[in-house]
Design an enzyme around this catalytic site. Structure first.
Site, short mmCIF file in Angstrom:
data_model
loop_
_atom_site.label_atom_id
_atom_site.label_comp_id
_atom_site.label_asym_id
_atom_site.label_seq_id
_atom_site.Cartn_x
_atom_site.Cartn_y
_atom_site.Cartn_z
N ASP A 1 0.84 -1.19 0.00
CA ASP A 1 0.00 0.00 0.00
C ASP A 1 0.88 1.25 0.00
OD1 ASP A 1 -2.62 1.40 0.49
OD2 ASP A 1 -1.61 1.95 2.35
N GLU B 1 1.93 -0.45 -4.99
CA GLU B 1 0.98 0.60 -5.35
C GLU B 1 1.85 1.84 -5.51
OE1 GLU B 1 -3.22 2.56 -3.86
OE2 GLU B 1 -1.69 2.12 -2.37
#
Length: 780
Positions: free
Chosen positions: A401, A448
């Site tokens: 993330d 990401e």
């Protein structure tokens, strides 16, 4: 518990045992915690997780490496452990007792460390913790999360910093589960088809108790069991569903965060995080996802789940959050007030980025406590965590993330020159260290590749895969008629310009939707997000306003057709496809594009949608009377119990797995022959290359022993396509037709079973036709 003994105390400071709590082979338990600026550490053993004070206390010794160590005998697996820490801002005073201000100087020292011996801490390397900060159990003790705060705000007449958190704080659990996981499938990364889901989303719906009936008549799904109620929404339940994903053609399940997170057990408003993006412990599996919540139970159950997927020939990836933690930032902007229960209480300056006046940074993450990876201790924490989940827990890969945060310099230290900044990012010791660990342990690491400070897709060091947001945006735009032809074709070809020097097209993780945004059925059904609706489909805050969505003019048939277009393009593109749970059968979130705090039955996979041709008309089954928006209507199908979208999506995933030309680890050149697989892009008339602004085009996938012709028409009128003759000894056969007119046949035909075709075809508006170049059957 037998009598506790401090073992080999004189050797503690010079010991070399690893960070964390470990049961050793000699019957002792070792402790090692990084707190270089602390002046005193106290290790405490607790009889209960909540409502109790310590039953024993010991003083670890500080090593020259800044690590405090101790070794105890008589301690068993399941024991509960906490720590108290003193430093220059709060010196040890013999008059101190829990709840006392003795020794207090300030809430933070000159480096920004926040030592407070009244706030019990758990070891950041704890393999399990007893509970999280948002547990509903605090209310039963007459308190709330405010007890964890520091600072001088008065609570019942005393400064908050003096509240003793021993009865309330999470405790570390001694876990004797260090045995290595079973052998992994070691699938080539280019073979991956990733299925993104949360543990509860995957198996938490009541329909999982009826899977044998709901999947009856679906070939290949005969081995899928019913999930008992006690296993729904758990690791054990997820493992039982491995045969479902295997039958669907999926190779890899990617779970939303499973690290222990802050969340109410009852989904209490304001204390719910259904996606888990608030990590409290980078080693501990979330206890709420375990059927067995006894000490050590979540660890065992998680490993058993991974083994179930491995036994099915599948891999398990985890979505991990190392860019911030659940500890929070400065309360109400007050530099003196924080609520640390672990990392920040041991070494704020080692783990968190701070401003010049020692406020916690709210920058690239938007969460008020950005991790600092200029620190070797913080980098070591991440690498140790990844190694544990890979080597001990059996995980095959990780999606990070906001991974750019892992390579960010503090804002005041970043070079002004863009080229220098990019080089620093590409050479950052944590990013390169993760890539090296991935190579050594043969795992996949996926970024990401953006945060609130910038967009870095294609800039990560060699060895990283990346979520390709460019692919998402280009495909969304082209399939709603934007005619962004060049971008679209670049993405279908694996984004060569950004990934050709990073190992191959498999480093581009292609997706049209992900957990954070519209799911696939909603992407084709809504112009704008609908997040302000009542429970269980809302309300939600946040969510992008720029969704590149189109409601298909309200036409239910066109929506179904466009769903099939997106599935087809994704499965025939170079790179690794990622799909979102429930998109295979038409799940809807009623237009909510950010349901991160909705831990509701309505947001889980309702498998009843598989056994019907009107999937969005089934009952939600949550007891509230809520209904799904019927955006897709009724499919034209062979029977009322057939969902043609489910048959279509699973056909495509299986097809991709069967054909090597659809999952290559390298780009072919433009010449046929050898092992090359070429993607040739042509006009409908096959007389040249498409031009910017074209809404209809052909993609020819040319392999030595295989071939496909995609005819893509995103215009609002039919378009005639010409297809050259098949190679000698071969014949073109219809394989896929996404038009509504083919729904009764589920829009697909097995290789060799589709009707033989030649010359070309008229492709209907907003549809995709795929031909397969198959071997000519023997004349006899």
């Amino acid at each position: 518990m037998s009598e506790l003994t401090a073992l080999d105390k004189t050797a503690w400071a010079d010991a070399t045992w690893p960070l964390g709590t470990h049961v050793d082979s000699d019957g002792g338990v070792t402790f090692a915690v990084h707190a270089p600026a602390a002046t005193r550490l106290q290790l405490e053993i607790y009889p209960e997780a909540l409502g109790a004070t310590a039953s024993a206390a010991f003083l670890p010794a500080r090593g020259t490496d800044g690590v405090w160590r101790a070794r105890l005998g008589g301690l068993e697996a399941g024991a509960l452990v906490g720590f108290r820490a003193w430093g220059q801002n709060w010196l040890y005073d013999e008059a101190w007792a829990p709840g006392s201000a003795a020794g207090f100087i300030a809430d933070l020292d000159e480096q920004g460390n926040r030592f407070n011996p009244n706030k019990v801490l758990f070891d950041p390397y704890s393999r399990e913790i007893t509970h999280n900060v948002d547990t509903d159990a605090l209310a039963g003790l007459g308190v709330d999360v405010g007890v964890f705060g520091t600072g001088g705000d008065l609570v019942d007449g005393a400064p908050r910093r003096q509240i003793d958190t021993a009865p309330y704080a999470p405790k570390g659990v001694v876990v004797d589960e260090e045995a290595a996981a079973a052998d992994k499938p070691q699938l080539p990364p280019e073979r991956a088809i990733i299925y993104e889901t949360g543990v509860r989303q995957f198996t938490g719906h009541p329909s999982t108790a009826r899977l044998t009936d709901l999947l009856a008549g679906e070939p290949g799904f005969e081995d899928v069991p019913d999930i008992p109620a006690e296993y729904q929404g758990t690791y054990r339940g997820a493992g039982l569903l491995a045969p479902y994903l295997r039958a669907a053609g999926v190779t890899t399940i990617e779970f939303l965060p499973v690290h222990e997170t802050n969340a109410s057990e009852s989904a209490r408003p304001g204390a719910t995080n259904a996606w888990g993006y608030m990590t409290l412990d980078f080693f501990a599996p979330n206890r709420q996802y375990a059927a067995d919540r006894s000490p050590g139970g979540p660890t065992r159950e998680f490993k058993e789940m991974v083994s179930a997927f491995h036994a099915a020939g599948m891999e398990v990836y985890l979505d991990v959050v190392y860019n911030h933690t659940a500890e929070g930032g400065n309360w109400n902007g007050d530099v003196a007030t924080t609520g640390f229960t672990s990392l920040g209480g041991f070494a704020t300056a080692e783990y968190y980025q701070m401003t010049g006046d020692k406020r916690l940074v709210d920058g690239a993450t938007g969460t008020s406590n950005q991790m600092s990876y200029s620190s070797p201790a913080a980098r070591r924490l991440v690498l140790d965590s990844l190694h544990y989940w890979s080597a001990v827990m059996g995980v095959d890969g990780f999606r990070f993330d906001l991974a750019t945060v892992l390579g960010r310099l503090p804002a005041d230290a970043a070079p002004d020159d863009w080229g220098a900044l990019k080089r620093f990012f590409n050479e950052h010791p944590l990013l390169t260290g993760i890539a090296a660990l991935a190579e050594a342990e043969n795992i996949e690491v996926i970024a990401e590749a953006w945060d609130l400070w910038g967009y870095e897709v294609g800039n990560f060091p060699r060895g990283w895969g990346e979520w390709n947001g460019r692919y998402r945006d280009a495909v969304r735009r082209f399939t709603k008629g934007d005619a962004n032809t060049a971008d679209f074709l670049n993405m279908v070809n694996g984004d060569y310009h950004h990934f050709e020097d990073n190992g191959g097209p498999q480093k581009s993780i292609n997706f049209v939707v992900a957990h954070d945004g519209f799911n696939l059925a909603d992407l084709v059904s809504y112009q704008t997000k609908v997040n302000d609706q009542p429970y269980p489909f809302g309300p939600s805050d946040g969510g992008s306003d720029d969704n590149l969505s189109w409601d298909s003019g309200g036409d239910q048939g066109l929506r179904r057709q466009r769903l099939r277009n997106l599935w087809t393009i994704l499965m025939f593109s170079r790179g690794v496809p990622m799909v979102v749970a429930g998109d295979e059968f038409g799940r809807t979130q009623n237009g909510n594009n950010n349901p991160w705090a909705l831990d509701s039955t309505a947001m889980r996979n309702n498998y009843a949608m598989i056994a019907t041709n009107a999937p969005q008309r089934v009952a939600v089954e949550d007891g509230t009377g809520a209904v799904y928006h019927d955006n897709l209507g009724v499919f034209d199908s062979p029977g009322e119990r057939v969902n043609p979208l489910f048959r279509f999506s699973t056909f495509l995933m299986r097809l991709r797995g069967r054909h090597a030309c659809l999952h290559r680890a390298a780009w072919g050149d433009l010449a046929a022959g050898g092992d090359d697989v070429s993607y040739l892009f042509l006009t409908p008339a096959a007389d040249g290359a498409p031009r910017e602004g074209d809404r209809a085009l052909a993609v020819h996938i040319d392999a030595p022993d295989d071939g496909f012709r995609l005819m893509i028409n995103m215009a609002d009128t039919p378009v005639d396509f010409r297809v050259p003759a098949a190679r000698e000894g071969r014949v073109w056969r219809r394989l896929v037709d996404t038009a509504v007119s083919a729904e009764r046949e589920s829009n697909c035909w097995a290789e060799g079973e589709g009707v033989a075709v030649a010359d070309g075809a008229a492709v209907q508006p907003w549809s995709v036709l795929v031909w397969h170049e198959a071997a000519q059957p023997d004349a006899g």
